[in-house]
Design an enzyme around this catalytic site. Structure first.
Site, mmCIF file in Angstrom:
data_model
loop_
_atom_site.group_PDB
_atom_site.id
_atom_site.type_symbol
_atom_site.label_atom_id
_atom_site.label_comp_id
_atom_site.label_asym_id
_atom_site.label_seq_id
_atom_site.Cartn_x
_atom_site.Cartn_y
_atom_site.Cartn_z
ATOM 1 C CE LYS A 1 0.866 1.457 4.448
ATOM 2 N NZ LYS A 1 1.747 2.561 4.728
ATOM 3 C CG ASP B 1 -0.631 0.011 7.997
ATOM 4 O OD1 ASP B 1 -1.455 0.876 8.332
ATOM 5 O OD2 ASP B 1 0.511 0.265 7.579
HETATM 6 C C1 SUD Z 1 2.644 4.665 9.503
HETATM 7 C C2 SUD Z 1 1.689 3.674 8.879
HETATM 8 C C3 SUD Z 1 0.712 4.431 7.966
HETATM 9 O O1 SUD Z 1 -0.096 3.583 7.211
HETATM 10 O O2 SUD Z 1 2.293 2.712 8.026
HETATM 11 P P1 SUD Z 1 3.794 2.070 7.860
HETATM 12 O O3 SUD Z 1 4.782 3.162 7.734
HETATM 13 O O4 SUD Z 1 4.063 1.224 9.055
HETATM 14 O O5 SUD Z 1 3.695 1.237 6.620
HETATM 15 C C4 SUD Z 1 0.837 2.974 9.981
HETATM 16 O O6 SUD Z 1 0.160 3.922 10.753
HETATM 17 C C5 SUD Z 1 1.612 2.044 10.870
HETATM 18 O O7 SUD Z 1 0.933 0.840 10.907
HETATM 19 P P2 SUD Z 1 1.638 -0.533 11.419
HETATM 20 O O8 SUD Z 1 3.031 -0.593 10.899
HETATM 21 O O9 SUD Z 1 0.721 -1.648 11.083
HETATM 22 O O10 SUD Z 1 1.679 -0.220 12.938
HETATM 23 P P3 SUD Z 1 1.826 -1.186 14.206
HETATM 24 O O11 SUD Z 1 2.729 -2.308 13.876
HETATM 25 O O12 SUD Z 1 0.461 -1.485 14.740
HETATM 26 O O13 SUD Z 1 2.519 -0.185 15.225
HETATM 27 C C6 SUD Z 1 3.898 0.069 15.275
HETATM 28 C C7 SUD Z 1 4.111 1.242 16.225
HETATM 29 O O14 SUD Z 1 3.746 2.465 15.557
HETATM 30 C C8 SUD Z 1 3.079 3.362 16.436
HETATM 31 N N1 SUD Z 1 1.737 3.678 15.909
HETATM 32 C C9 SUD Z 1 1.176 2.923 14.919
HETATM 33 C C10 SUD Z 1 -0.072 3.251 14.403
HETATM 34 C C11 SUD Z 1 -0.732 4.386 14.939
HETATM 35 N N2 SUD Z 1 -1.935 4.753 14.492
HETATM 36 N N3 SUD Z 1 -0.156 5.126 15.922
HETATM 37 C C12 SUD Z 1 1.081 4.804 16.411
HETATM 38 O O15 SUD Z 1 1.594 5.493 17.294
HETATM 39 C C13 SUD Z 1 3.021 2.681 17.787
HETATM 40 O O16 SUD Z 1 4.111 3.149 18.551
HETATM 41 C C14 SUD Z 1 3.237 1.202 17.459
HETATM 42 O O17 SUD Z 1 3.874 0.514 18.499
#
Ligand code: SUD
Ligand code: ADP
Length: 286
Positions: free
Chosen positions: A8, A134
């Site tokens: 994504k 996600d």
């Molecule tokens: C930033 C985003 C945007 O789509 O994507 P990625 O960069 O990871 O792909 C997401 O919010 C990431 O989602 P995901 O990677 O599934 O997050 P998780 O494993 O649940 O969380 C990892 C860490 O990120 C922080 N976290 C995550 C999601 C959220 N809404 N708030 C947070 O503060 C928390 O500290 C958590 O411990």
């Protein structure tokens, strides 16, 4: 069983507030792109989960998101049968492209069928949420507005098919560290989510490109200015818009034609190894 686990991108990402549990309330428009890992799942005799992968950069033990997904389903539904999961990794790792989450989502879908659990989309999304914020989106795919910590998925009309050039600088970013370093009182530029939704509904690629915005970008750019260099090169080669996806460090640009995108890729190749020209797509659905 062979499954495609799609990556994504975040077309827009706003962070609204920090919650008591450390997570953040967000509003983001997620979009599936035609870049995928291939997940092979087969039943095995012994009651075990074996994960193998083509990538040297991800774990194969109980830290792999695919392993966690299989383990959660087996435990919760008392499944005694074992599985072997092979991940052919095409999605850059730790990039902001949800590689781990999408592998977990594919395993949830696959095992739901293989073990004949008959779980609904909603049930799988609730289990997915325990693995990562996600994962629920990855189960649904396509174009969606995601709220809460990202787990509330509101399906939108599919965005038009767009040429997407992804470039992942070779630097490491921790999602948790990026969220922690974000100072909400200092955010200057926020996405206009409603404008992005309208642009998607109208199928207006230029307006979509104009509204690309990610509140987390400033945090990661501060640490890794190379992100801005990538954006500049994309813009100088006629990108309609560029932005970092998720917590980064991958950047994507929307291009009106493949020729300009390939020209940008040629320039980026000098200092970036992982460059992918793809398109937005509808995802595999539930
Ligand atoms: C930033 C985003 C945007 O789509 O994507 P990625 O960069 O990871 O792909 C997401 O919010 C990431 O989602 P995901 O990677 O599934 O997050 P998780 O494993 O649940 O969380 C990892 C860490 O990120 C922080 N976290 C995550 C999601 C959220 N809404 N708030 C947070 O503060 C928390 O500290 C958590 O411990
Ligand atoms: N199946 C998997 N695919 C990718 N990364 C995984 C997987 N399982 C565990 N990980 C770990 O998850 C972390 C985040 O990787 P990834 O999901 O690719 O990034 P992002 O959250 O930025 O989209 C990395 O430290 C990686 O080693």
């Amino acid at each position: 069983m062979k499954l495609k686990a799609y990556a994504k991108i975040n077309l827009a990402l706003d962070v609204l507030s920090k919650r008591e549990d450390g997570y953040h309330e967000i509003r983001t428009i997620m979009q599936t792109v035609d870049l995928y890992d291939i997940i092979n799942i087969e039943k095995i005799e012994e009651d075990n989960i074996i994960v193998t992968t083509s990538s040297e950069n991800i774990p194969t033990d109980n830290k792999n998101h695919a392993y966690i997904a299989a383990s959660l389903l087996k435990e919760r539904f008392g499944v005694k049968q074992g599985v072997r999961i092979h991940i052919e990794k095409n999605i850059p790792v730790s990039a902001g492209l949800a590689g781990g989450s999408t592998d977990a989502a594919a395993v949830l879908k696959g095992l739901n069928e293989i073990f004949e659990l008959n779980l609904s989309e909603q049930q799988l999304m609730e289990i997915g949420r325990e693995i990562g914020a996600d994962v629920p989106f990855c189960l649904v795919g396509g174009t969606a507005l995601c709220e809460g910590i990202g787990e509330k998925v509101i399906k939108l009309k599919s965005a038009p098919q767009m040429n997407i050039l992804i470039a992942k600088p070779e630097v490491y970013v921790s999602t948790q560290a990026v969220y922690e370093a974000l100072d909400l009182s200092k955010v200057k530029k926020r996405p206009n989510i409603e404008a992005m939704i309208s642009a998607i509904e109208e199928g207006n690629v230029k307006e979509i490109a104009k509204n690309l915005c990610n509140v987390l970008e400033v945090v990661t750019v501060n640490q890794y200015p190379v992100i801005n260099r990538v954006k500049d090169i994309m813009r100088n080669n006629n990108a309609l818009g560029t932005v970092m996806t998720g917590s980064g460090p991958a950047v994507f640009g929307i291009f009106s034609n493949r020729y300009d995108a390939l020209k940008a890729a040629e320039r980026l190749k000098v200092f970036i190894k992982e460059i992918i020209l793809t398109t937005t797509c509808e995802g595999s659905g539930f």
